[in-house]
Design a protein around this motif. Sequence first.
Motif, PDB file in Angstrom:
ATOM      1  N   ALA A 145       0.835  -1.208   0.000  1.00 39.20           N
ATOM      2  CA  ALA A 145       0.000   0.000   0.000  1.00 39.20           C
ATOM      3  C   ALA A 145       0.866   1.254   0.000  1.00 39.20           C
ATOM      4  N   TRP A 146       1.918   1.268   0.815  1.00 39.91           N
ATOM      5  CA  TRP A 146       2.813   2.425   0.838  1.00 39.91           C
ATOM      6  C   TRP A 146       3.536   2.573  -0.496  1.00 39.91           C
ATOM      7  N   GLY A 147       3.999   1.478  -1.048  1.00 35.60           N
ATOM      8  CA  GLY A 147       4.666   1.546  -2.341  1.00 35.60           C
ATOM      9  C   GLY A 147       3.752   2.078  -3.428  1.00 35.60           C
ATOM     10  N   THR A 148       2.511   1.623  -3.420  1.00 38.47           N
ATOM     11  CA  THR A 148       1.540   2.098  -4.402  1.00 38.47           C
ATOM     12  C   THR A 148       1.257   3.584  -4.208  1.00 38.47           C
ATOM     13  N   ALA A 149       1.128   4.017  -2.956  1.00 40.90           N
ATOM     14  CA  ALA A 149       0.847   5.428  -2.679  1.00 40.90           C
ATOM     15  C   ALA A 149       2.013   6.315  -3.122  1.00 40.90           C
ATOM     16  N   ILE A 150       3.235   5.885  -2.860  1.00 42.88           N
ATOM     17  CA  ILE A 150       4.397   6.672  -3.267  1.00 42.88           C
ATOM     18  C   ILE A 150       4.503   6.718  -4.785  1.00 42.88           C
ATOM     19  N   PHE A 151       4.277   5.573  -5.426  1.00 43.99           N
ATOM     20  CA  PHE A 151       4.319   5.530  -6.883  1.00 43.99           C
ATOM     21  C   PHE A 151       3.241   6.433  -7.486  1.00 43.99           C
ATOM     22  N   ALA A 152       2.026   6.375  -6.933  1.00 48.93           N
ATOM     23  CA  ALA A 152       0.934   7.209  -7.448  1.00 48.93           C
ATOM     24  C   ALA A 152       1.248   8.684  -7.241  1.00 48.93           C
ATOM     25  N   GLY A 153       1.817   9.029  -6.095  1.00 45.62           N
ATOM     26  CA  GLY A 153       2.193  10.428  -5.856  1.00 45.62           C
ATOM     27  C   GLY A 153       3.213  10.917  -6.865  1.00 45.62           C
ATOM     28  N   GLY A 154       4.213  10.091  -7.138  1.00 42.92           N
ATOM     29  CA  GLY A 154       5.215  10.467  -8.146  1.00 42.92           C
ATOM     30  C   GLY A 154       4.615  10.567  -9.530  1.00 42.92           C
ATOM     31  N   ALA A 155       3.710   9.655  -9.854  1.00 46.01           N
ATOM     32  CA  ALA A 155       3.078   9.675 -11.171  1.00 46.01           C
ATOM     33  C   ALA A 155       2.214  10.922 -11.346  1.00 46.01           C
ATOM     34  N   PHE A 156       1.446  11.293 -10.314  1.00 44.07           N
ATOM     35  CA  PHE A 156       0.621  12.493 -10.414  1.00 44.07           C
ATOM     36  C   PHE A 156       1.472  13.757 -10.454  1.00 44.07           C
ATOM     37  N   PHE A 157       2.587  13.763  -9.732  1.00 46.34           N
ATOM     38  CA  PHE A 157       3.491  14.911  -9.793  1.00 46.34           C
ATOM     39  C   PHE A 157       4.063  15.043 -11.200  1.00 46.34           C
ATOM     40  N   ALA A 158       4.485  13.903 -11.782  1.00 44.16           N
ATOM     41  CA  ALA A 158       5.024  13.940 -13.147  1.00 44.16           C
ATOM     42  C   ALA A 158       3.959  14.365 -14.145  1.00 44.16           C
ATOM     43  N   LEU A 159       2.744  13.882 -13.963  1.00 42.02           N
ATOM     44  CA  LEU A 159       1.651  14.282 -14.851  1.00 42.02           C
ATOM     45  C   LEU A 159       1.397  15.782 -14.746  1.00 42.02           C
ATOM     46  N   GLY A 160       1.399  16.299 -13.534  1.00 45.38           N
ATOM     47  CA  GLY A 160       1.242  17.751 -13.349  1.00 45.38           C
ATOM     48  C   GLY A 160       2.366  18.531 -13.993  1.00 45.38           C
ATOM     49  N   TRP A 161       3.577  18.013 -13.906  1.00 47.12           N
ATOM     50  CA  TRP A 161       4.730  18.676 -14.517  1.00 47.12           C
ATOM     51  C   TRP A 161       4.572  18.710 -16.040  1.00 47.12           C
ATOM     52  N   ILE A 162       4.104  17.577 -16.607  1.00 47.52           N
ATOM     53  CA  ILE A 162       3.928  17.496 -18.064  1.00 47.52           C
ATOM     54  C   ILE A 162       2.813  18.434 -18.515  1.00 47.52           C
TER      55      ILE A 162
END
Length: 117
Positions: free
Chosen positions: A74-91
């Motif tokens: 669950a923590w790994g998924t949450a961290i991965f999702a946070g990074g993915a949403f940050f990258a999406l926001g950056w793009i």
Amino acid sequence: MAESQDPKTSNQNPKPPVQLPPEPPIELNNNGSSNSGQRIHYPNPPEKVNPDTTTLRDQWRFAIRQYSKWYSHAWGTAIFAGGAFFALGWIIKGGNPLPSKDPHLSKSQVSSSKHDD
């Protein structure tokens, strides 16, 4: 106490589990009415006696391992999702999506942009 009677050093097998006679199956007569007042037969009824301590200890350790695995996933998924949403926001924005981390903006510009809305 003699050594042969000491339960900790005894080589005797523990007592075999008590075998209870099987319960007769419960028949439900549902004549188009609700189940009020009728007993429901569950596919996995509760045990009649508690299992021995070794079995309980093994089950508890297994449950702890499973919980630890799910917790870390669950923590790994949450961290991965946070990074993915940050990258999406950056793009999407074309730059850093966190305005507080932009070195070109001063604090007065950030606060004034909030009040301009």
